[in-house]
Design an enzyme around this catalytic site. Sequence first.
Site, PDB file in Angstrom:
ATOM      1  N   CYS A  17     -83.631  23.142 -76.130  1.00 18.23           N
ATOM      2  CA  CYS A  17     -83.139  24.468 -75.781  1.00 18.23           C
ATOM      3  C   CYS A  17     -84.100  25.132 -74.810  1.00 18.23           C
ATOM      4  O   CYS A  17     -85.173  24.613 -74.513  1.00 18.23           O
ATOM      5  CB  CYS A  17     -82.962  25.333 -77.027  1.00 18.23           C
ATOM      6  SG  CYS A  17     -84.529  25.731 -77.831  1.00 18.23           S
ATOM      7  N   ASP A 450     -65.430  27.611 -39.445  1.00 15.91           N
ATOM      8  CA  ASP A 450     -65.428  26.967 -38.134  1.00 15.91           C
ATOM      9  C   ASP A 450     -64.072  26.275 -37.955  1.00 15.91           C
ATOM     10  O   ASP A 450     -63.364  26.022 -38.935  1.00 15.91           O
ATOM     11  CB  ASP A 450     -66.576  25.958 -38.087  1.00 15.91           C
ATOM     12  CG  ASP A 450     -66.733  25.328 -36.711  1.00 15.91           C
ATOM     13  OD1 ASP A 450     -66.488  26.029 -35.722  1.00 15.91           O
ATOM     14  OD2 ASP A 450     -67.083  24.140 -36.638  1.00 15.91           O
TER      15      ASP A 450
END
Length: 754
Positions: A17, A450
């Site tokens: 953890c 683009d």
Amino acid sequence: MTSPAAQTRYRVDGMDCAACATKIDTAVRRMPGVEDVNVSVTAGTMTVKHALKSDLAAIEKKVTGLGYTVAQVKGKTEPNARPAQDDAKDDHDHDGHDHADHAHAGHDYAGAAKDDHDEEVEGLHGHDHTPASGPWWNSAKGRLTIASGAALAVAFAVHTIWPATGPWAFIAAMLIGLVPIGRRAVMAALAGIPFSIEMLMTVAAVGAVIIGAGEEAATVVFLFLVGELLEGVAAGKARSSIQALTTLIPKTALIEENGTTREVPAESLSVGATLLVRPGDRVPADGEITEGESAIDESPVSGESVPVRKGVGDKVFAGTINGDAVLRIKVTAAAADNTIARVVKLVEEAQESKAPTERFIDRFSRWYTPGVVVVAGLVAVVPPLAFAGDWNEWIYKGLALLLIGCPCALVISVPAAIAASLSAGAKRGLLMKGGAVLEGLGKITAVALDKTGTLTLGKPQVTDIVSFGRAEADVLRLAAALETGSSHPLAIAILAKAAADKVKVPAASKAQALGGKGVKATVEGAVVFLASPQAANEAVKLSAEQTAEITALNDQGKTVSLVLVDNKIAGAIAMRDEPRPDALAGLKALTDSGIKTVMLTGDNKRTAAAIGKQLGIEVRAELLPEDKQRIIGELKGQGLTVAKVGDGINDAPALAAADIGIAMGGGTDVALETADAAVLHGRVGDIAAMISLSKTTMANIKQNISMALGLKAVFLVTTVLGITGLWPAILADTGATVLVTANAMRLLRWKGGA
């Protein structure tokens, strides 16, 4: 002048953890010569930036002392290496990158990815959670949990048969599990982390024994170990999900040399080697087809369920499956630098960087845990001292509060979700450089794209064949004859169309290129001239109808070439860089999400307008790189959060200026260093999918934080009121951690929501 630094990467075994990561980070950061530390629970790694003369053995000993095993990832230590960034936008050098010809030599993707994999296979068979370690009960934590549970069962039996000796039996059972926990608590305290979860657990268990609650103390220790084991199994699932990609690559390959075929290890393949891939075989390396045509199942890599038809000149990726014909493939990337290896490496690096929300939770937990200790202490002593409360009762409640205060569920709530999302995205070809990018994508309100190579395929295609006296097939046949052997993009388009239409191309002789005008040759006894409209008009006067038709094609953004046979107009061929097949749907997905879209291109206004009209997108054309950068700034000035999508060739300034830069690419050509994220398979729809994944992830994180804090709040109240005690307290903490982790793991099943 700063002293030179090196960067060393480790695999850390036993982290379950975020509290584990915090302990390791704090301890190692205090070591002499250490400049920066980045620990990832989900990747099971630690990256240390340190002085060249740092004592690495001492660093490893410090981590080992905290109760973890550590192994240096094989591979070079990189002087002046840049550490993983918490904020992927900070240090991106966007200038000067060329995506199309991006050189990977010198980058350590490959070596590192290969080294990581080797380390996983060769050096970490004792890992608690990776698939290589086998079932959970064979792990160190599994064995300790089983031993603690068995001892607890024996203690209950002893207590039932000989009640007088029961308390001692429970203390003995408790010590089996508590001694390792207590040792880790002491080592953490010595390393500067007094408020570790192990310390809270140790104080609570010892305190329970002192007030005569030995049975509960032993049970709580066992439940704590069960919780840690469950956390470890869940963390291992997230950790192994992306590593599972490496199993897609076959272990052997058939290599052709000097007319013979032999089987070699796939990892030994070098660039330029020729492979024979039979129907049904997995492709063992990234490469280019040199012979054959087949349907390639790319679902293991891209998630696409429909096989893609590929032939000579097309790229194939390692791990994809050859369908129905024998292929010869030239290797374009070594085993350690193939697409999958690089994806694994990049995702692991991304998992080491933290999102803003995660950094906030980390800071919060640093104050939260000591605060819980203070509150628990006050609950234990204030009522007895101030209100004559029963000491045993209030000390018991204080100890329960210590257990409720364990921050595991809270601190794992964000990184577990981000790690699962990064893995799920990578499997779909959506690469994001860390939690900051993943979180930022969900805030995007405008996308600037683009044109060439992003909204379009980046290569011209024949769109129209017009007859001016000869059949269309004849016009194409003669044009292809003149272009045979040429590598010009327009020539390639004509030859590709001829191949697709299965046109038999005749031989040409006496070929000559006429600068700025076209190509002339003799075909089947006739002089054939493939010319620009202007050159054709100089040779033969075009009629008004022919001129009008050519003008109409030009207005659609198409390039027109005319075919003349013995100085007579035979026909015209129109070509254009066409939109990607999914461009229209991909842009619609963005606009349906309320996101503004705009095309930024250096192409001429006529061509750009034609594509823009076809796709229904706002167009800004004839732009220089600095113009694109300026427009990004204008959009941001309007209060929009802007993503810039491009192939990186001339988009570097705009990618840097945007809030999130996204590179469009295909396979190994994608320049992953230039932008914050990359759409590996070049699908416009994946931009919306990436944004959708971000939003799904942030919703999951909010659910996790609500569960973690909500359960703690409920049990805090019930403990103070005397309704619940030690057992429910530890179950609340363990249960919340497991719930949060399980909820985050749901993201591993994400398939895309664009």
